[in-house]
Write a protein that holds these residues in place. Sequence first.
Motif, mmCIF file in Angstrom:
data_model
loop_
_atom_site.group_PDB
_atom_site.id
_atom_site.type_symbol
_atom_site.label_atom_id
_atom_site.label_comp_id
_atom_site.label_asym_id
_atom_site.label_seq_id
_atom_site.Cartn_x
_atom_site.Cartn_y
_atom_site.Cartn_z
ATOM 1 N N THR A 102 12.402 18.114 15.850
ATOM 2 C CA THR A 102 13.323 18.282 14.737
ATOM 3 C C THR A 102 12.625 18.860 13.524
ATOM 4 O O THR A 102 13.172 19.702 12.813
ATOM 5 C CB THR A 102 13.965 16.930 14.381
ATOM 6 O OG1 THR A 102 14.400 16.281 15.564
ATOM 7 C CG2 THR A 102 15.148 17.122 13.464
ATOM 8 N N ALA A 103 11.392 18.426 13.271
ATOM 9 C CA ALA A 103 10.645 18.975 12.145
ATOM 10 C C ALA A 103 10.417 20.462 12.322
ATOM 11 O O ALA A 103 10.457 21.240 11.360
ATOM 12 C CB ALA A 103 9.309 18.252 11.993
ATOM 13 N N LEU A 104 10.171 20.868 13.541
ATOM 14 C CA LEU A 104 9.990 22.279 13.842
ATOM 15 C C LEU A 104 11.200 23.079 13.408
ATOM 16 O O LEU A 104 11.089 24.142 12.796
ATOM 17 C CB LEU A 104 9.775 22.446 15.344
ATOM 18 C CG LEU A 104 9.630 23.856 15.892
ATOM 19 C CD1 LEU A 104 8.307 24.434 15.476
ATOM 20 C CD2 LEU A 104 9.757 23.846 17.391
ATOM 21 N N LEU A 105 12.389 22.570 13.690
ATOM 22 C CA LEU A 105 13.620 23.268 13.351
ATOM 23 C C LEU A 105 13.901 23.215 11.860
ATOM 24 O O LEU A 105 14.244 24.222 11.242
ATOM 25 C CB LEU A 105 14.794 22.652 14.123
ATOM 26 C CG LEU A 105 14.686 22.730 15.638
ATOM 27 C CD1 LEU A 105 15.877 22.045 16.274
ATOM 28 C CD2 LEU A 105 14.617 24.171 16.093
ATOM 29 N N LEU A 106 13.785 22.028 11.266
ATOM 30 C CA LEU A 106 14.174 21.874 9.872
ATOM 31 C C LEU A 106 13.202 22.551 8.917
ATOM 32 O O LEU A 106 13.540 22.777 7.769
ATOM 33 C CB LEU A 106 14.280 20.393 9.522
ATOM 34 C CG LEU A 106 15.645 19.759 9.755
ATOM 35 C CD1 LEU A 106 15.693 18.383 9.145
ATOM 36 C CD2 LEU A 106 16.761 20.616 9.224
ATOM 37 N N THR A 144 19.760 19.566 3.132
ATOM 38 C CA THR A 144 20.064 20.169 4.429
ATOM 39 C C THR A 144 20.150 19.072 5.479
ATOM 40 O O THR A 144 19.260 18.223 5.571
ATOM 41 C CB THR A 144 18.987 21.187 4.828
ATOM 42 O OG1 THR A 144 18.950 22.248 3.880
ATOM 43 C CG2 THR A 144 19.284 21.768 6.210
ATOM 44 N N VAL A 145 21.226 19.079 6.239
ATOM 45 C CA VAL A 145 21.375 18.155 7.365
ATOM 46 C C VAL A 145 21.442 18.975 8.642
ATOM 47 O O VAL A 145 21.923 20.114 8.636
ATOM 48 C CB VAL A 145 22.631 17.271 7.208
ATOM 49 C CG1 VAL A 145 22.486 16.355 6.020
ATOM 50 C CG2 VAL A 145 23.881 18.127 7.074
ATOM 51 N N ALA A 146 20.949 18.423 9.730
ATOM 52 C CA ALA A 146 20.901 19.165 10.985
ATOM 53 C C ALA A 146 21.131 18.239 12.167
ATOM 54 O O ALA A 146 20.788 17.049 12.125
ATOM 55 C CB ALA A 146 19.558 19.873 11.155
ATOM 56 N N ALA A 175 18.878 15.184 18.253
ATOM 57 C CA ALA A 175 17.826 15.136 17.239
ATOM 58 C C ALA A 175 18.430 15.366 15.850
ATOM 59 O O ALA A 175 18.421 16.493 15.350
ATOM 60 C CB ALA A 175 16.760 16.193 17.540
ATOM 61 N N PRO A 176 18.944 14.316 15.196
ATOM 62 C CA PRO A 176 19.488 14.451 13.842
ATOM 63 C C PRO A 176 18.391 14.379 12.789
ATOM 64 O O PRO A 176 17.325 13.790 13.012
ATOM 65 C CB PRO A 176 20.433 13.250 13.737
ATOM 66 C CG PRO A 176 19.775 12.215 14.600
ATOM 67 C CD PRO A 176 19.130 12.963 15.743
ATOM 68 N N ALA A 177 18.644 14.964 11.599
ATOM 69 C CA ALA A 177 17.651 14.934 10.534
ATOM 70 C C ALA A 177 18.286 15.358 9.211
ATOM 71 O O ALA A 177 19.383 15.909 9.181
ATOM 72 C CB ALA A 177 16.483 15.850 10.872
ATOM 73 N N PHE A 220 12.194 15.305 -0.241
ATOM 74 C CA PHE A 220 12.227 14.171 0.674
ATOM 75 C C PHE A 220 12.634 14.656 2.052
ATOM 76 O O PHE A 220 13.232 15.729 2.207
ATOM 77 C CB PHE A 220 13.221 13.095 0.194
ATOM 78 C CG PHE A 220 14.659 13.513 0.317
ATOM 79 C CD1 PHE A 220 15.379 13.264 1.474
ATOM 80 C CD2 PHE A 220 15.290 14.176 -0.725
ATOM 81 C CE1 PHE A 220 16.711 13.667 1.598
ATOM 82 C CE2 PHE A 220 16.617 14.580 -0.617
ATOM 83 C CZ PHE A 220 17.324 14.325 0.547
ATOM 84 N N SER A 221 12.320 13.872 3.070
ATOM 85 C CA SER A 221 12.770 14.184 4.424
ATOM 86 C C SER A 221 12.962 12.897 5.211
ATOM 87 O O SER A 221 12.204 11.939 5.051
ATOM 88 C CB SER A 221 11.770 15.102 5.156
ATOM 89 O OG SER A 221 10.541 14.432 5.379
ATOM 90 N N VAL A 222 14.002 12.879 6.017
ATOM 91 C CA VAL A 222 14.250 11.815 6.987
ATOM 92 C C VAL A 222 14.511 12.528 8.300
ATOM 93 O O VAL A 222 15.586 13.093 8.520
ATOM 94 C CB VAL A 222 15.449 10.932 6.595
ATOM 95 C CG1 VAL A 222 15.654 9.841 7.644
ATOM 96 C CG2 VAL A 222 15.247 10.327 5.212
ATOM 97 N N ILE A 223 13.511 12.554 9.179
ATOM 98 C CA ILE A 223 13.564 13.357 10.397
ATOM 99 C C ILE A 223 13.312 12.440 11.588
ATOM 100 O O ILE A 223 12.193 11.981 11.810
ATOM 101 C CB ILE A 223 12.521 14.490 10.355
ATOM 102 C CG1 ILE A 223 12.750 15.373 9.126
ATOM 103 C CG2 ILE A 223 12.588 15.323 11.625
ATOM 104 C CD1 ILE A 223 11.703 16.455 8.944
#
Length: 291
Positions: A11-15, A46-48, A68-70, A80-83
């Motif tokens: 998910t980090a790769l995408l976001l 951004t939400v994914a 894979a939500p984030a 900030f990030s919540v992945i």
Amino acid sequence: MIDRRLLVSATALLLASAAPAFAQSAPPAPADNDQIAAEFNKDSVTVAVAGAYLPDYDGSNDYRFVPAPAAIGSVKGFNFSVIGNRASVDLIPNRPGQSIDLQFGPVGVINFDRSSLKNIDDVRVRALGKRSTTLELGGYVGIGKTGVITSPYDRVSVSVSYRKGVTGAHNSGIWQPSFTYLTPLSRKAAVGILASAQHVGQGYADTYFSITPTQSLASGLPTYAARSGWKNYSLGGFATYSLTGNLLHGVKVIAGGTYSRSLGDFSYSPIVRIAGSPNQWLGAVGLAYTF
């Protein structure tokens, strides 16, 4: 439960391509420079939701699809990030127009690796028993620079984090240096690359890669005593394209993949060398929305 450590990587790769700091590097069209400049200084989130294809556990050669939500964003200059199972906050606020981004803040990870046996296909690894879910807490420092190689809008970022298991399966430290390069191709498209590695302590090595005589009898795998050290390195790439709006707002399609290689004692553990593989692949594709 799935291996959330690998889910975070996917998910980090995408976001990464949807992160506000990168989106704000997109080259504006001459006719609307003022509008884009104003948007740079606004809060952004951004939400994914993506589908990820990844190994059953760290070192497995069996794969499956998982959601894979984030979410990642910037509020009043604080990123900030919540992945997946990982959360972090940059406590150094960004100022409008700055090209150097200093980074410092807390990070937390919930490690679910091998905490549910039903999601592990290999019967030998299942016979080793499940591991308790572990809370890992720590922090990170880093620096980013906008306008480095291809244009005034590309971005390089390097960081190093440290976290330690405070509850659950292991009471061990994990060091992780990371590198990311991001460049927009237009106001709608962007690509990037990333690299990272992990150095883990003895408690981590014993918990996930060693095999005791009792476990050997139960699984048929030979006994093994792993030692602390560099566990793996990872290399990856990603791309994003805006379906509505641009990189600063709207809906985006995101896709990417990584390759990881187990190192040293970890690559020779029977959990990896016999039951799994030292070569790990993961990929993900999904949609993100920036507002």
